[in-house]
Design a protein around this motif. Structure first.
Motif, PDB file in Angstrom:
ATOM      1  N   ARG A   1       0.856  -1.177   0.000  1.00 55.55           N
ATOM      2  CA  ARG A   1       0.000   0.000   0.000  1.00 55.55           C
ATOM      3  C   ARG A   1       0.897   1.232   0.000  1.00 55.55           C
ATOM      4  N   THR A   2       0.543   2.216  -0.792  1.00 58.06           N
ATOM      5  CA  THR A   2       1.278   3.469  -0.846  1.00 58.06           C
ATOM      6  C   THR A   2       0.469   4.508  -0.087  1.00 58.06           C
ATOM      7  N   TYR A   3       1.100   5.137   0.906  1.00 62.04           N
ATOM      8  CA  TYR A   3       0.436   6.142   1.726  1.00 62.04           C
ATOM      9  C   TYR A   3       0.793   7.535   1.222  1.00 62.04           C
ATOM     10  N   ILE A   4      -0.232   8.376   1.076  1.00 59.95           N
ATOM     11  CA  ILE A   4      -0.061   9.750   0.632  1.00 59.95           C
ATOM     12  C   ILE A   4      -0.577  10.666   1.734  1.00 59.95           C
ATOM     13  N   LEU A   5       0.268  11.588   2.204  1.00 55.08           N
ATOM     14  CA  LEU A   5      -0.139  12.589   3.176  1.00 55.08           C
ATOM     15  C   LEU A   5      -0.887  13.676   2.429  1.00 55.08           C
TER      16      LEU A   5
ATOM     17  N   SER B   1      -9.004   4.820   1.661  1.00 59.05           N
ATOM     18  CA  SER B   1      -8.207   4.093   0.682  1.00 59.05           C
ATOM     19  C   SER B   1      -8.994   3.787  -0.580  1.00 59.05           C
ATOM     20  N   PHE B   2      -8.242   3.669  -1.691  1.00 63.91           N
ATOM     21  CA  PHE B   2      -8.838   3.283  -2.963  1.00 63.91           C
ATOM     22  C   PHE B   2      -7.857   2.445  -3.765  1.00 63.91           C
TER      23      PHE B   2
ATOM     24  N   PRO C   1      -9.268  13.050   3.979  1.00 63.27           N
ATOM     25  CA  PRO C   1      -9.116  12.102   2.866  1.00 63.27           C
ATOM     26  C   PRO C   1     -10.419  11.715   2.190  1.00 63.27           C
ATOM     27  N   GLY C   2     -11.549  11.888   2.870  1.00 61.95           N
ATOM     28  CA  GLY C   2     -12.827  11.600   2.229  1.00 61.95           C
ATOM     29  C   GLY C   2     -13.058  12.470   1.006  1.00 61.95           C
ATOM     30  N   GLU C   3     -12.563  13.710   1.042  1.00 61.26           N
ATOM     31  CA  GLU C   3     -12.691  14.602  -0.111  1.00 61.26           C
ATOM     32  C   GLU C   3     -11.918  14.052  -1.308  1.00 61.26           C
ATOM     33  N   TYR C   4     -10.708  13.576  -1.065  1.00 64.17           N
ATOM     34  CA  TYR C   4      -9.901  12.995  -2.140  1.00 64.17           C
ATOM     35  C   TYR C   4     -10.482  11.667  -2.606  1.00 64.17           C
ATOM     36  N   LEU C   5     -11.030  10.892  -1.672  1.00 59.90           N
ATOM     37  CA  LEU C   5     -11.619   9.610  -2.046  1.00 59.90           C
ATOM     38  C   LEU C   5     -12.776   9.820  -3.015  1.00 59.90           C
TER      39      LEU C   5
ATOM     40  N   ASN D   1      -3.477  -0.386  -8.208  1.00 60.09           N
ATOM     41  CA  ASN D   1      -2.565   0.050  -7.147  1.00 60.09           C
ATOM     42  C   ASN D   1      -3.366   0.585  -5.965  1.00 60.09           C
ATOM     43  N   GLN D   2      -3.054   0.104  -4.756  1.00 60.43           N
ATOM     44  CA  GLN D   2      -3.765   0.574  -3.577  1.00 60.43           C
ATOM     45  C   GLN D   2      -3.090   1.811  -3.011  1.00 60.43           C
ATOM     46  N   ILE D   3      -3.895   2.852  -2.819  1.00 60.54           N
ATOM     47  CA  ILE D   3      -3.432   4.110  -2.247  1.00 60.54           C
ATOM     48  C   ILE D   3      -4.208   4.360  -0.965  1.00 60.54           C
ATOM     49  N   VAL D   4      -3.476   4.705   0.099  1.00 57.78           N
ATOM     50  CA  VAL D   4      -4.095   5.096   1.362  1.00 57.78           C
ATOM     51  C   VAL D   4      -3.762   6.574   1.567  1.00 57.78           C
ATOM     52  N   MET D   5      -4.782   7.376   1.777  1.00 58.03           N
ATOM     53  CA  MET D   5      -4.575   8.798   2.021  1.00 58.03           C
ATOM     54  C   MET D   5      -4.633   9.035   3.522  1.00 58.03           C
TER      55      MET D   5
END
Length: 132
Positions: free
Chosen positions: A75-79, A114-115, A84-88, A121-125
């Motif tokens: 999983r790739t984490y993005i700060l 996450s998405f 993060p709900g807005e980005y999701l 690719n899994q991204i976690v914000m």
């Protein structure tokens, strides 16, 4: 310093569409180096990412999300700079699949969502509100 993480590459079957997805979602600068084969992602502060055209490594050109054999993947984490709900929500509009909605993680006093991007690719914000 030895043994330091310096780079992460995300595989994709459509490097141009993936570049547009992340540019639209996070506003990142994307540099083709070389165009269509490997793209450098410059997210601002922190480590750079890469996108690589996995079709260069695979003879079957049919587009499909990449699926790890075990069903598990890194999983790739993005700060992020906002909840993060807005980005999701934006990621889903751009074609991603939501994995989990924004959730508070008490142990780390922050929020995450996450998405899966359209290429698997899994991204976690991750977001931590400013201290009052």
């Amino acid at each position: 310093m030895a043994n330091t993480l310096v780079f992460v590459d995300l595989p994709t079957s459509d490097i141009e569409a993936t570049s547009a997805f992340y540019k639209d979602l996070f506003g990142w600068q994307i540099n083709g180096r070389p165009q269509g084969v490997f793209h450098q992602v410059v997210p601002g502060e922190g480590l750079h990412l890469g996108l690589w055209n996995e079709l260069e490594q695979r003879p079957d050109p049919s587009p499909r999300p990449l699926q790890p054999r075990s069903g598990l993947q890194p999983r790739t984490y993005i700060l992020v700079d906002a909840p993060p709900g807005e980005y999701l929500n934006k990621a889903v509009i751009l074609g991603a699949t939501a994995l989990w909605e924004q959730t508070y993680w008490e142990e780390f006093d922050g929020h995450h969502a996450s998405f899966l991007d359209p290429w698997g690719n899994q991204i976690v914000m991750w977001w931590k509100p400013a201290e009052d």
